[in-house]
Design a protein around this motif. Structure first.
Motif, PDB file in Angstrom:
ATOM      1  N   GLN A   6      21.697   2.669  20.210  1.00  0.00           N
ATOM      2  CA  GLN A   6      21.982   2.339  21.395  1.00  0.00           C
ATOM      3  C   GLN A   6      22.665   1.072  21.827  1.00  0.00           C
ATOM      4  O   GLN A   6      22.290  -0.055  20.782  1.00  0.00           O
ATOM      5  N   PHE A   7      23.583   0.755  22.434  1.00  0.00           N
ATOM      6  CA  PHE A   7      24.679  -0.334  22.557  1.00  0.00           C
ATOM      7  C   PHE A   7      24.356  -0.934  23.726  1.00  0.00           C
ATOM      8  O   PHE A   7      24.016  -0.310  24.816  1.00  0.00           O
ATOM      9  N   GLY A   8      25.085  -2.300  23.788  1.00  0.00           N
ATOM     10  CA  GLY A   8      24.749  -3.140  24.991  1.00  0.00           C
ATOM     11  C   GLY A   8      25.529  -2.729  26.139  1.00  0.00           C
ATOM     12  O   GLY A   8      26.795  -2.427  25.858  1.00  0.00           O
ATOM     13  N   THR A   9      25.120  -3.200  27.295  1.00  0.00           N
ATOM     14  CA  THR A   9      25.966  -3.402  28.604  1.00  0.00           C
ATOM     15  C   THR A   9      26.210  -4.804  29.008  1.00  0.00           C
ATOM     16  O   THR A   9      25.012  -5.439  29.038  1.00  0.00           O
ATOM     17  N   TYR A  10      27.326  -5.259  29.449  1.00  0.00           N
ATOM     18  CA  TYR A  10      27.606  -6.315  29.836  1.00  0.00           C
ATOM     19  C   TYR A  10      27.990  -6.622  31.094  1.00  0.00           C
ATOM     20  O   TYR A  10      29.209  -6.540  31.708  1.00  0.00           O
TER      21      TYR A  10
END
Length: 255
Positions: A6-10
């Motif tokens: 799972q990858f980040g949202t900015y």
């Protein structure tokens, strides 16, 4: 059973204006897609019209615009920057991605080839920054990310002009970071390792080379453009507000 990554949202990247050079294919394409998914307003420069238009079509519904621009023509670079600012507003993020890593023997390098390689790989990075920095400095905020390569660290021996150009990007990054840091603008560089782009697969990734790469990398994975793009997202976002004048490596632990 392993969980999916799972990858980040900015949130800070939403509606930010992002300019990417060489965004139609390879690592650049991955960077364009990554910023578009974050809700940024993306402008990318390239000469590959068909690939660029296909990318824009694939990202329909996102804020992505293609500007045809020959990065060897500095006049065209400046004109494109002026058009982007006129149409999208002040640029918040510049990703200097475009480059060419065509292999070349030491004995085969001509003056023309040397100049073209350095002009394509590093000269446009300076002039794009020069053109877009006034807006960043005026708003006291901005992030510039320059793409280098681990080729100069290894060092690779079958492309001396490319290695020279990519090493010089580290110096450019440091010089710019100290010059504009007082105005709130951050400048960093990212050095990809062996990235499995379509171009790399087609031209150079023989089974022998792939085996050699896997032996040297600490992580036994095939790195993708998205792996580089995620580092760039972090350096563009407010999450990295305290980071400038640094060089980051995305190579699976090769160097």
């Amino acid at each position: 059973m392993s969980q999916p990554m799972q990858f980040g949202t900015y949130p800070s990247l939403r509606d930010r204006v992002v300019v990417i050079s060489g965004g139609a294919s390879g690592i650049g394409e991955g960077i364009v897609e990554a910023f578009a998914e974050q809700g940024a307003r993306v402008a990318f420069l390239d000469i590959l019209d068909d690939a660029a238009n296909a990318l824009v079509e694939r990202l329909a519904g996102k804020s992505v615009k293609f500007y045809h621009c020959d990065l060897l023509d500095i006049g065209a670079v400046k004109q494109a920057c002026a058009q982007i600012v006129d149409e999208l507003g002040t640029v918040d993020v510049l990703v200097n991605n475009a480059g060419n890593d065509t292999r070349h023997d030491l004995e085969a390098v001509t003056e023309e080839m040397w100049d073209r390689t350095l002009n394509l790989n590093v000269r446009h990075q300076f002039f794009l920054a020069q053109a877009l920095l006034p807006g960043m400095r005026a708003q006291k905020r901005g992030s510039i990310i320059n793409l280098s390569s681990i080729a100069w660290m290894i060092p690779s021996t079958d492309l001396p002009a490319y290695v020279t150009s990519k090493s010089s990007i580290i110096g450019l990054t440091r010089a710019l970071a100290h010059r504009v840091g007082m105005d709130g603008v951050r400048v960093n560089s990212v050095s990809p390792g062996c990235i499995w782009t379509e171009r790399q697969r087609k031209l150079w990734f023989t089974p022998e080379y792939a085996a050699q790469m896997m032996e040297r990398q600490a992580l036994k994975i095939e790195l993708q453009p998205a792996d580089v793009a995620r580092m760039i997202l972090f350096l563009a976002a407010d999450d990295s507000a305290g980071i400038s004048n640094q060089s980051f490596v995305v190579d699976g632990g090769w160097v």
